[in-house]
Design a protein around this motif. Sequence first.
Motif, mmCIF file in Angstrom:
data_model
loop_
_atom_site.group_PDB
_atom_site.id
_atom_site.type_symbol
_atom_site.label_atom_id
_atom_site.label_comp_id
_atom_site.label_asym_id
_atom_site.label_seq_id
_atom_site.Cartn_x
_atom_site.Cartn_y
_atom_site.Cartn_z
ATOM 1 N N ASP A 130 0.829 -1.212 0.000
ATOM 2 C CA ASP A 130 0.000 0.000 0.000
ATOM 3 C C ASP A 130 0.861 1.258 0.000
ATOM 4 O OD1 ASP A 130 -2.268 -1.537 0.030
ATOM 5 O OD2 ASP A 130 -2.564 -1.415 2.195
ATOM 6 N N GLY A 131 1.856 1.301 0.882
ATOM 7 C CA GLY A 131 2.722 2.471 0.937
ATOM 8 C C GLY A 131 3.531 2.656 -0.323
ATOM 9 N N ALA A 132 4.017 1.543 -0.863
ATOM 10 C CA ALA A 132 4.822 1.624 -2.086
ATOM 11 C C ALA A 132 3.985 2.145 -3.248
ATOM 12 C CB ALA A 132 5.395 0.254 -2.416
ATOM 13 N N VAL A 133 2.770 1.635 -3.407
ATOM 14 C CA VAL A 133 1.888 2.086 -4.489
ATOM 15 C C VAL A 133 1.512 3.552 -4.291
ATOM 16 C CG1 VAL A 133 -0.425 1.846 -5.469
ATOM 17 C CG2 VAL A 133 0.960 -0.184 -5.033
ATOM 18 N N PHE A 134 1.214 3.922 -3.057
ATOM 19 C CA PHE A 134 0.799 5.293 -2.742
ATOM 20 C C PHE A 134 1.854 6.298 -3.187
ATOM 21 C CE2 PHE A 134 0.425 8.988 0.009
ATOM 22 C CZ PHE A 134 -0.934 9.239 0.031
ATOM 23 N N PHE A 135 3.091 6.073 -2.792
ATOM 24 C CA PHE A 135 4.132 7.052 -3.066
ATOM 25 C C PHE A 135 4.785 6.882 -4.435
ATOM 26 C CE2 PHE A 135 3.799 7.904 1.424
ATOM 27 C CZ PHE A 135 3.983 9.276 1.469
ATOM 28 N N LEU A 136 4.870 5.654 -4.932
ATOM 29 C CA LEU A 136 5.446 5.473 -6.261
ATOM 30 C C LEU A 136 4.569 6.141 -7.313
ATOM 31 C CD1 LEU A 136 7.610 4.243 -8.091
ATOM 32 C CD2 LEU A 136 6.183 2.185 -8.254
ATOM 33 N N SER A 137 3.256 6.023 -7.170
ATOM 34 C CA SER A 137 2.354 6.645 -8.135
ATOM 35 C C SER A 137 2.547 8.158 -8.171
ATOM 36 C CB SER A 137 0.899 6.308 -7.797
ATOM 37 O OG SER A 137 0.546 6.790 -6.510
ATOM 38 N N LEU A 138 2.763 8.768 -7.010
ATOM 39 C CA LEU A 138 2.982 10.211 -6.954
ATOM 40 C C LEU A 138 4.352 10.589 -7.514
ATOM 41 C CD1 LEU A 138 1.530 11.053 -3.405
ATOM 42 C CD2 LEU A 138 0.466 11.481 -5.633
ATOM 43 N N SER A 139 5.359 9.792 -7.190
ATOM 44 C CA SER A 139 6.718 10.097 -7.642
ATOM 45 C C SER A 139 6.836 10.022 -9.161
ATOM 46 C CB SER A 139 7.717 9.129 -7.001
ATOM 47 O OG SER A 139 7.692 9.227 -5.597
ATOM 48 N N VAL A 162 -0.908 7.829 -17.369
ATOM 49 C CA VAL A 162 -0.780 6.510 -18.006
ATOM 50 C C VAL A 162 0.522 5.834 -17.578
ATOM 51 C CG1 VAL A 162 -0.471 5.310 -20.196
ATOM 52 C CG2 VAL A 162 -2.261 7.039 -19.967
ATOM 53 N N ILE A 163 1.617 6.583 -17.593
ATOM 54 C CA ILE A 163 2.905 6.001 -17.207
ATOM 55 C C ILE A 163 2.915 5.679 -15.715
ATOM 56 C CG2 ILE A 163 5.383 6.469 -17.001
ATOM 57 C CD1 ILE A 163 5.211 8.005 -19.605
ATOM 58 N N SER A 164 2.243 6.478 -14.915
ATOM 59 C CA SER A 164 2.131 6.191 -13.485
ATOM 60 C C SER A 164 1.364 4.884 -13.259
ATOM 61 C CB SER A 164 1.424 7.345 -12.769
ATOM 62 O OG SER A 164 1.315 7.097 -11.386
ATOM 63 N N LEU A 165 0.296 4.674 -14.014
ATOM 64 C CA LEU A 165 -0.461 3.421 -13.928
ATOM 65 C C LEU A 165 0.404 2.234 -14.350
ATOM 66 C CD1 LEU A 165 -3.922 4.524 -15.423
ATOM 67 C CD2 LEU A 165 -3.414 4.009 -13.022
ATOM 68 N N PHE A 166 1.193 2.423 -15.390
ATOM 69 C CA PHE A 166 2.109 1.373 -15.838
ATOM 70 C C PHE A 166 3.074 0.989 -14.721
ATOM 71 C CE2 PHE A 166 6.518 0.823 -17.370
ATOM 72 C CZ PHE A 166 6.404 -0.441 -17.931
ATOM 73 N N ALA A 167 3.613 1.995 -14.030
ATOM 74 C CA ALA A 167 4.558 1.737 -12.938
ATOM 75 C C ALA A 167 3.902 0.944 -11.818
ATOM 76 C CB ALA A 167 5.108 3.061 -12.402
ATOM 77 N N ILE A 168 2.658 1.267 -11.496
ATOM 78 C CA ILE A 168 1.960 0.583 -10.405
ATOM 79 C C ILE A 168 1.652 -0.869 -10.770
ATOM 80 C CG2 ILE A 168 -0.149 0.552 -9.033
ATOM 81 C CD1 ILE A 168 2.018 2.772 -8.456
ATOM 82 N N VAL A 169 1.184 -1.083 -11.991
ATOM 83 C CA VAL A 169 0.902 -2.453 -12.431
ATOM 84 C C VAL A 169 2.174 -3.285 -12.403
ATOM 85 C CG1 VAL A 169 0.186 -3.876 -14.392
ATOM 86 C CG2 VAL A 169 -1.090 -1.790 -13.830
ATOM 87 N N LEU A 170 3.268 -2.700 -12.887
ATOM 88 C CA LEU A 170 4.546 -3.406 -12.885
ATOM 89 C C LEU A 170 5.020 -3.687 -11.464
ATOM 90 C CD1 LEU A 170 6.824 -4.529 -14.629
ATOM 91 C CD2 LEU A 170 7.903 -2.259 -14.560
ATOM 92 N N LEU A 171 4.830 -2.729 -10.567
ATOM 93 C CA LEU A 171 5.212 -2.915 -9.162
ATOM 94 C C LEU A 171 4.458 -4.076 -8.537
ATOM 95 C CD1 LEU A 171 6.464 -2.071 -6.422
ATOM 96 C CD2 LEU A 171 4.579 -0.423 -6.208
ATOM 97 N N VAL A 172 3.156 -4.128 -8.762
ATOM 98 C CA VAL A 172 2.332 -5.201 -8.191
ATOM 99 C C VAL A 172 2.763 -6.562 -8.744
ATOM 100 C CG1 VAL A 172 -0.006 -6.162 -8.096
ATOM 101 C CG2 VAL A 172 0.360 -3.710 -7.728
ATOM 102 N N ILE A 173 3.021 -6.634 -10.038
ATOM 103 C CA ILE A 173 3.434 -7.897 -10.661
ATOM 104 C C ILE A 173 4.778 -8.351 -10.107
ATOM 105 C CG2 ILE A 173 4.149 -8.990 -12.817
ATOM 106 C CD1 ILE A 173 2.090 -7.232 -14.256
ATOM 107 N N LEU A 174 5.766 -7.449 -10.088
ATOM 108 C CA LEU A 174 7.092 -7.805 -9.602
ATOM 109 C C LEU A 174 7.077 -8.193 -8.129
ATOM 110 C CD1 LEU A 174 9.271 -5.035 -11.324
ATOM 111 C CD2 LEU A 174 9.158 -7.463 -11.922
ATOM 112 N N SER A 175 6.328 -7.441 -7.327
ATOM 113 C CA SER A 175 6.249 -7.738 -5.895
ATOM 114 C C SER A 175 5.595 -9.090 -5.656
ATOM 115 C CB SER A 175 5.461 -6.633 -5.176
ATOM 116 O OG SER A 175 6.087 -5.378 -5.324
ATOM 117 N N SER A 176 4.548 -9.387 -6.410
ATOM 118 C CA SER A 176 3.845 -10.658 -6.262
ATOM 119 C C SER A 176 4.734 -11.828 -6.657
ATOM 120 C CB SER A 176 2.567 -10.655 -7.110
ATOM 121 O OG SER A 176 1.683 -9.631 -6.705
#
Length: 230
Positions: free
Chosen positions: A49-58, A108-122
């Motif tokens: 949750d924290g990673a998605v929250f701040f990565l999306s903003l960054s 769009v690129i922020s969404l891409f980063a979040i999807v990639l983060l979730v996949i890699l983390s999983s």
Amino acid sequence: MGKICVIALKEVKEILKTRSTLILGIVFAGFFAFMYSQNVANNGEGAIDGAVFFLSLSIALFVAYTTTAQVFLLEKREGVIETLMCAPVSLRQIWAGKTAAGLVPSWVISLFAIVLLVILSSVKADTLMIPDISVILHVLVTVPMFIAAFIGLVGFGQLLLGMKENRLLNFIVFMPAFAALYGSGFAVAGGLRVTWPHVLIALGASLVLLGIAGFLTRFLSRERIVTTIE
């Protein structure tokens, strides 16, 4: 509204032509998604949750910064803004159209980063990591509002100020903001959980800043913009 859409479509086409900007944003998003996924995998499911929250903003901040420079400052430096001001549109419509255009690739690129983060983390944790509903709404609602507020404020400054002042503005605005978001992202990924109050505060702040940016556009004038073009 129709004129704003026309301006936004024009600017989006120009952004798409400059592939280096988009490629840089995608590479940047992929790199930090990988870096954040390491922390998430090491700290357990609660860290997603924290990673998605701040990565999306960054990521949104970084891409918004590059697109803002293209749709506002570059056109001003090259004199394209003068041609646009000769069209039957108001300065506020020009500002709104450019802000909307910068919002699209940034989100769009922020969404891409979040999807990639979730996949890699999983994959690394060997379990499916799904962010909390509050964080999902943050990505879908707060992040685009944050992007629009950032682009709107910086774009207003780039229209109002001269080229020398704009160089200082870019340094003052971008470096501290990105450093804070980047550092906070790693801190949150270390264990601090994101809750509804965090999401609502971020949304409220983004809406307030967007409102301020819209209000400030009334102080723009064609004469002022022309006199600040080198």
